[in-house]
Design a protein around this motif. Structure first.
Motif, short mmCIF file in Angstrom:
data_model
loop_
_atom_site.label_atom_id
_atom_site.label_comp_id
_atom_site.label_asym_id
_atom_site.label_seq_id
_atom_site.Cartn_x
_atom_site.Cartn_y
_atom_site.Cartn_z
N GLU A 15 8.77 6.82 2.07
CA GLU A 15 7.59 7.34 1.25
C GLU A 15 8.05 8.77 0.31
O GLU A 15 8.58 9.54 0.95
CB GLU A 15 6.28 7.58 1.77
CG GLU A 15 5.13 7.48 0.78
CD GLU A 15 3.91 7.52 1.35
OE1 GLU A 15 3.81 7.98 2.57
OE2 GLU A 15 2.85 6.96 0.84
N TYR A 39 3.02 -9.60 -3.22
CA TYR A 39 2.55 -9.14 -2.13
C TYR A 39 2.17 -10.43 -0.82
O TYR A 39 2.17 -11.38 -1.55
CB TYR A 39 0.97 -8.44 -2.55
CG TYR A 39 1.50 -7.30 -3.45
CD1 TYR A 39 1.03 -7.43 -4.74
CD2 TYR A 39 2.04 -6.05 -3.12
CE1 TYR A 39 1.36 -6.00 -5.53
CE2 TYR A 39 2.36 -4.95 -3.66
CZ TYR A 39 1.95 -4.96 -4.97
OH TYR A 39 2.12 -3.92 -5.89
N TYR A 61 2.31 0.16 -12.56
CA TYR A 61 2.42 0.66 -11.18
C TYR A 61 3.79 1.62 -11.15
O TYR A 61 4.11 2.35 -9.85
CB TYR A 61 2.62 -0.18 -10.09
CG TYR A 61 1.74 -1.29 -10.15
CD1 TYR A 61 2.10 -2.54 -9.98
CD2 TYR A 61 0.23 -1.13 -10.08
CE1 TYR A 61 1.28 -3.73 -10.08
CE2 TYR A 61 -0.48 -2.23 -9.92
CZ TYR A 61 0.02 -3.64 -10.09
OH TYR A 61 -0.84 -4.77 -10.05
N LEU A 82 5.90 4.62 -2.85
CA LEU A 82 4.37 4.80 -2.15
C LEU A 82 4.70 3.52 -1.15
O LEU A 82 5.21 2.32 -1.20
CB LEU A 82 3.34 4.41 -3.15
CG LEU A 82 3.12 5.30 -4.07
CD1 LEU A 82 1.86 4.91 -5.05
CD2 LEU A 82 2.60 6.75 -3.39
N VAL A 83 3.90 3.82 0.06
CA VAL A 83 3.74 2.44 1.07
C VAL A 83 3.37 1.35 0.48
O VAL A 83 3.70 0.28 0.87
CB VAL A 83 3.01 3.00 2.28
CG1 VAL A 83 2.68 1.90 3.21
CG2 VAL A 83 3.72 4.10 3.02
N SER A 84 2.45 1.47 -0.38
CA SER A 84 1.88 0.29 -1.06
C SER A 84 2.70 -0.35 -2.09
O SER A 84 2.37 -1.62 -2.57
CB SER A 84 0.69 0.90 -1.76
OG SER A 84 0.69 1.50 -2.77
N ASP A 85 3.75 0.07 -2.33
CA ASP A 85 4.90 -0.76 -3.07
C ASP A 85 5.77 -1.78 -2.17
O ASP A 85 6.58 -2.52 -2.67
CB ASP A 85 5.91 0.39 -3.56
CG ASP A 85 5.34 1.39 -4.69
OD1 ASP A 85 5.80 2.44 -4.62
OD2 ASP A 85 4.50 0.98 -5.30
N SER A 86 5.27 -1.63 -0.76
CA SER A 86 6.14 -2.54 0.12
C SER A 86 5.69 -4.04 -0.38
O SER A 86 4.56 -4.50 -0.37
CB SER A 86 5.88 -2.42 1.28
OG SER A 86 5.99 -0.86 1.82
N ALA A 87 6.83 -4.75 -0.93
CA ALA A 87 6.52 -6.16 -1.23
C ALA A 87 7.79 -6.71 -1.46
O ALA A 87 8.67 -6.30 -1.19
CB ALA A 87 5.50 -6.06 -2.40
#
Lengths: 116, 115
Positions: A15, A39, A61, A82-87
């Motif tokens: 991150e 996702y 994003y 970002l961790v939320s970009d994990s996909a």
């Protein structure tokens, strides 16, 4: 034959570090190029596209992609992950033979894992 | 916003059953597509339709058929489900214009398990 390749099955990044997800294409003619994100247990969402003009394309994003005609590449980038970009990320190219049907040819996908 | 709705998110069927996957879009798109997604293989096109009652085979049509009776609805049919059809199925739509850039709008997917 027209195709798109994503050479990495998985990309790991910490991150806050920059990330790059690679894509190369093979088409005869000017390509229309796309990036999609998926996702877990969801459909694909459009991120950005290159049709013509500036080689650096900005999308959703905070993602951007750079079109490089000489290297036939269209790599996806983000300055700070970002961790939320994990996909799962898919590169695609429009099938130039499809005319108005607008079929897309997809790569095999790259799993991006962002560690906290 | 464009909305593509797949009516069934998760299905479990038995070998030999007939399976219907339904997809509806609300943006008056002419083109509709059914893809199958499998790990390591990406998205593979099964069938697409560019108008009502019009359809064309994609890259992997064997074992599947489709129906487009109304512009907004595109159905994928597995006449006799087999275990190798266990997969995630994705519906998508887009405008049919020669100058359109080809951006696809996807549904949430239907995960089918065939036992």
């Amino acid at each position: 034959a027209q195709s798109v390749a994503q050479p990495e099955d998985q990309v790991n990044v910490a991150e806050g570090n920059p990330l790059t997800v690679k894509c190369t294409y093979s088409v005869s003619g000017n390509p229309y190029l796309f990036w999609y994100v998926q996702y877990p247990n969801r459909g694909l969402q459009f991120l950005l596209k290159y049709i013509t003009g500036d080689n650096l394309v900005k999308g959703s994003y905070g993602f951007e992609a750079e079109f490089n005609k000489s290297q036939t590449s269209f790599h996806l980038k983000k300055p700070s992950a970002l961790v939320s970009d994990s996909a799962l990320y898919f590169c695609a190219v429009r099938d130039l033979r499809s005319g108005a049907t607008n079929k897309l040819i997809f790569g095999t996908g790259t799993l991006l894992a962002v560690q906290p | 916003d464009v909305k593509v709705t797949q009516s069934s998110r998760y299905l479990v069927k038995r070998t030999g059953e007939k399976v219907f996957l339904e997809c509806v879009q609300d943006m008056d798109h002419e083109n509709m597509f059914w893809y199958r997604q499998d790990p390591g293989l990406g998205l593979r096109l099964i069938y697409f339709s560019y108008d009502v009652k019009m359809k064309e085979k994609g890259d992997i049509p064997e074992g599947y058929s489709v129906s487009r009776e109304k512009k907004e609805r595109f159905s994928l049919i597995l006449e006799s489900a087999s275990t190798n059809q266990t997969s995630m199925y994705l519906c998508a739509s887009t405008l049919r214009l020669a100058g359109a850039t080809g951006e696809l709008f996807f549904g949430e997917g239907s995960r089918l398990t065939v036992l």
